[in-house]
Write an enzyme that holds these catalytic residues in place. Structure first.
Site, PDB file in Angstrom:
ATOM      1  N   HIS A  80       0.634  -1.233   0.075  1.00  0.00           N
ATOM      2  CA  HIS A  80       0.208  -0.120  -0.113  1.00  0.00           C
ATOM      3  C   HIS A  80       0.911   1.253  -0.110  1.00  0.00           C
ATOM      4  O   HIS A  80       0.569   2.314  -0.713  1.00  0.00           O
ATOM      5  CB  HIS A  80      -0.985  -0.042   1.167  1.00  0.00           C
ATOM      6  CG  HIS A  80      -1.983   1.082   1.362  1.00  0.00           C
ATOM      7  ND1 HIS A  80      -3.057   1.422   0.427  1.00  0.00           N
ATOM      8  CD2 HIS A  80      -1.855   2.060   2.317  1.00  0.00           C
ATOM      9  CE1 HIS A  80      -3.586   2.242   0.710  1.00  0.00           C
ATOM     10  NE2 HIS A  80      -3.108   2.777   1.749  1.00  0.00           N
ATOM     11  N   GLN A  82       3.902   1.520  -0.932  1.00  0.00           N
ATOM     12  CA  GLN A  82       4.827   1.706  -2.465  1.00  0.00           C
ATOM     13  C   GLN A  82       3.840   2.133  -3.617  1.00  0.00           C
ATOM     14  O   GLN A  82       3.886   2.812  -4.489  1.00  0.00           O
ATOM     15  CB  GLN A  82       5.396   0.372  -3.000  1.00  0.00           C
ATOM     16  CG  GLN A  82       6.115  -0.109  -1.979  1.00  0.00           C
ATOM     17  CD  GLN A  82       7.397   0.551  -1.928  1.00  0.00           C
ATOM     18  OE1 GLN A  82       7.864   1.248  -2.914  1.00  0.00           O
ATOM     19  NE2 GLN A  82       8.095   1.042  -0.584  1.00  0.00           N
ATOM     20  N   ASP A  83       2.387   1.595  -3.477  1.00  0.00           N
ATOM     21  CA  ASP A  83       1.496   2.179  -4.226  1.00  0.00           C
ATOM     22  C   ASP A  83       1.149   3.791  -4.006  1.00  0.00           C
ATOM     23  O   ASP A  83       0.913   4.260  -5.019  1.00  0.00           O
ATOM     24  CB  ASP A  83      -0.081   1.338  -4.055  1.00  0.00           C
ATOM     25  CG  ASP A  83      -0.950   1.800  -4.977  1.00  0.00           C
ATOM     26  OD1 ASP A  83      -0.777   2.015  -6.224  1.00  0.00           O
ATOM     27  OD2 ASP A  83      -2.192   2.128  -4.621  1.00  0.00           O
ATOM     28  N   HIS A  84       1.448   4.164  -2.879  1.00  0.00           N
ATOM     29  CA  HIS A  84       1.097   5.612  -2.531  1.00  0.00           C
ATOM     30  C   HIS A  84       2.221   6.466  -3.230  1.00  0.00           C
ATOM     31  O   HIS A  84       2.043   7.423  -3.809  1.00  0.00           O
ATOM     32  CB  HIS A  84       0.861   5.836  -0.957  1.00  0.00           C
ATOM     33  CG  HIS A  84      -0.577   6.026  -0.592  1.00  0.00           C
ATOM     34  ND1 HIS A  84      -1.184   7.031  -0.872  1.00  0.00           N
ATOM     35  CD2 HIS A  84      -1.211   4.997  -0.022  1.00  0.00           C
ATOM     36  CE1 HIS A  84      -2.475   6.573  -0.085  1.00  0.00           C
ATOM     37  NE2 HIS A  84      -2.328   5.596   0.311  1.00  0.00           N
TER      38      HIS A  84
END
Length: 109
Positions: A80, A82-84
């Site tokens: 999550h 890393q996605d941000h």
């Protein structure tokens, strides 16, 4: 184990926080450019870039530990984060382009 989880959550939250700060500054840059305040827009882009550097520093610390043989647990929280970060990077890149378009439109007036 609890200390390791705490350290991982600190990394996760650091990445999410810095990515969020960068994305917010990029949005402010677009809004400033929209109003024709290009000096302020450039300041916000600079802030966005600084936030990305901070997020990358947190990430680099994690990668350095991994390279030194200290396995970093990759869980849904880390994914999550890393996605941000990736979303923020993309948004900041796009914000730079939008600010440039506003500048060019202003020059053509």
């Amino acid at each position: 184990m609890a200390e390791e989880n705490s350290q991982n959550m600190e990394v996760v939250m650091g990445i999410i926080m810095q990515a969020g700060n960068g994305k917010a500054a990029a949005m402010q840059a677009i809004q400033a450019a929209k109003k024709g305040d290009f000096k302020k827009a450039d300041e916000f882009i600079h802030q966005a870039n600084e936030a990305l550097v901070n997020a990358h520093n947190v990430q680099t610390d994690m990668l350095t530990k991994e390279a030194q043989g200290h396995h970093v647990k990759v869980d849904l929280y880390m994914v999550h984060a890393q996605d941000h970060l990736m979303t923020a990077i993309t948004f900041i890149d796009l914000a730079k382009e939008v600010v440039d378009v506003y500048k060019k439109m202003d020059e053509e007036k």
